[in-house]
Design a protein around this motif. Structure first.
Motif, short mmCIF file in Angstrom:
data_model
loop_
_atom_site.label_atom_id
_atom_site.label_comp_id
_atom_site.label_asym_id
_atom_site.label_seq_id
_atom_site.Cartn_x
_atom_site.Cartn_y
_atom_site.Cartn_z
N ILE A 273 88.45 -48.34 -33.13
CA ILE A 273 88.06 -47.03 -33.64
C ILE A 273 87.10 -46.33 -32.70
CG2 ILE A 273 86.75 -45.90 -35.46
CD1 ILE A 273 88.11 -47.50 -37.46
N VAL B 75 88.90 -49.41 -50.24
CA VAL B 75 89.34 -48.46 -49.23
C VAL B 75 89.81 -47.12 -49.79
CG1 VAL B 75 91.16 -48.03 -47.54
CG2 VAL B 75 89.78 -50.09 -47.38
N GLU C 202 80.74 -45.81 -42.29
CA GLU C 202 80.85 -46.38 -43.63
C GLU C 202 81.25 -47.85 -43.68
OE1 GLU C 202 80.09 -45.18 -46.59
OE2 GLU C 202 79.30 -43.36 -45.68
N VAL C 203 82.01 -48.29 -42.69
CA VAL C 203 82.53 -49.65 -42.76
C VAL C 203 81.44 -50.73 -42.80
CG1 VAL C 203 83.78 -51.41 -41.47
CG2 VAL C 203 84.82 -49.20 -41.89
N LEU D 85 84.37 -43.02 -40.86
CA LEU D 85 84.73 -44.43 -40.97
C LEU D 85 83.72 -45.32 -40.28
CD1 LEU D 85 88.53 -44.70 -40.29
CD2 LEU D 85 87.29 -45.05 -42.43
N HIS E 158 87.89 -52.95 -36.36
CA HIS E 158 87.46 -51.57 -36.26
C HIS E 158 86.94 -51.23 -34.88
CE1 HIS E 158 87.89 -49.99 -40.33
NE2 HIS E 158 87.97 -51.27 -40.61
N PHE F 121 85.65 -39.27 -48.37
CA PHE F 121 85.70 -38.41 -47.19
C PHE F 121 86.33 -37.07 -47.52
CE2 PHE F 121 88.15 -36.69 -43.61
CZ PHE F 121 87.11 -36.43 -42.73
N THR G 2 94.01 -39.60 -42.83
CA THR G 2 93.66 -40.50 -43.91
C THR G 2 94.88 -41.35 -44.27
OG1 THR G 2 94.10 -38.65 -45.42
CG2 THR G 2 91.82 -39.09 -44.86
N TYR H 85 95.18 -44.20 -41.78
CA TYR H 85 94.21 -45.25 -42.04
C TYR H 85 94.60 -46.07 -43.26
CZ TYR H 85 89.86 -47.71 -42.42
OH TYR H 85 88.93 -48.70 -42.47
N TYR I 209 87.12 -40.19 -38.22
CA TYR I 209 86.80 -41.47 -37.59
C TYR I 209 85.30 -41.68 -37.47
CZ TYR I 209 91.55 -42.97 -36.96
OH TYR I 209 92.82 -43.41 -37.22
N LEU J 201 86.92 -45.02 -50.44
CA LEU J 201 86.33 -44.54 -49.21
C LEU J 201 87.01 -43.26 -48.75
CD1 LEU J 201 84.13 -45.71 -47.35
CD2 LEU J 201 85.93 -46.58 -45.90
N ILE J 202 88.32 -43.28 -48.75
CA ILE J 202 89.08 -42.13 -48.30
C ILE J 202 88.85 -40.92 -49.21
CG2 ILE J 202 91.42 -41.24 -48.02
CD1 ILE J 202 92.23 -43.94 -46.94
#
Lengths: 160, 160
Positions: free
Chosen positions: B102, A139, B138-139, B135, B99, A146, A92, A95, B132, A142-143
DNA sequence: GCGAACGTTCAGAAATTTCTGAAGACAGAT
DNA sequence: ATCTGTCTTCAGAAATTTCTGAACGTTCGC
């Protein structure tokens, strides 16, 4: 099966994809070495041998990866060398760090908005500025999401 | 005030920060030129002159920026040259594209999980894979949210 | 203290990336 | 069909990045 050779190959492969994503070559290799080892910690010497690279370049790479906040010094029991290990929140953190340039972009664009007079260019710049402002605010959320989700279910398991 | 010189400077500055974020130099300069112009479209020749770069490197840069989906051909009225302009969704597109790596990282890590036997390394790899994967899912949602919010309030205004 | 093992720094070498300039290809006007 | 202006491609040059190897510091054990 999965011999030691396979493990090294998988590590090198990951390192290369990280390079493709913009990371420095040696830093990526060092990072992958930490990710793929079962040892509790590694020294610069270990890495130099494992990767077949000079002490100099390993030293530089460790410095970078440390600055990125991905590894940390590990309490070295009696040993004379410096020991390192991955940090818990490494991914994390990584990112999050990739978003550092966004700050710079944002201020460059904001300056553009001030500089340019009314017209299509200015509208475009405003749109871009708003988008990056949005990102910057979303962002971290978002982290957090998670991490919450993960500690919640605590799955930590592999698959078939 | 904001003379033409200021505009160019602001554009170059943004280009440099984009380079810092991993973009190719000339591609970034071309992109900034499109972002900062009030002209409805630009030709390769325009760019070459504006940026003081050879036709060859401009050609290559246009190709890249096109492949990234940030600019598009503009219907050229009577003109013999090829005209280009920025696409509407350029910035969300750009972010989405950053992304793309990723995907690659994810498969490299997933392969690692299969390769490595039980142990700390495997746990780490699983954590990274899960992050990942999260991510990746979610993006797109994030981007949609921005676009919805924007067309909703339709602010498009500048500030004091 | 003195010696030995490690780690760091830095100048130069090697490799990679990026730009240019010239030659070639293509499209439209005449 | 030919000519002209424009774009593309590509080999080589230039610049940048990255690695190495050697010299220097540091820290620990004796």
């Amino acid at each position: 099966m999965t011999g030691e050779t396979d493990r090294k190959q998988a590590a090198e492969h990951l390192a290369l994809t990280l390079v493709g994503a913009g990371m420095q070559r040696m830093a990526a290799r060092v990072l992958a070495a930490f990710l793929f080892t079962d040892a509790p910690s590694l020294t610069a010497g270990d890495l130099s041998e494992e990767l077949g690279a000079s002490a100099g370049s390993v030293s530089g790479a460790i410095k970078m990866v440390m600055q990125m906040g991905l590894i940390e010094r590990a309490p070295a029991p009696g040993s004379r060398r410096e020991h390192y290990r991955m940090r818990d929140r490494a991914w994390t953190t990584l990112y999050g760090r990739q978003h550092a340039p966004i700050d710079d972009i944002l201020s460059a664009v904001a300056h553009g908005v001030e500089t340019v007079g009314p017209g299509p260019a200015r509208e475009r710049l405003i749109y871009m500025r708003d988008f990056y402002e949005f990102l910057l605010s979303e962002v971290p959320t978002l982290i957090e999401r998670f991490e919450a989700q993960r500690s919640g279910q605590h799955r930590g398991e592999s698959r078939p």
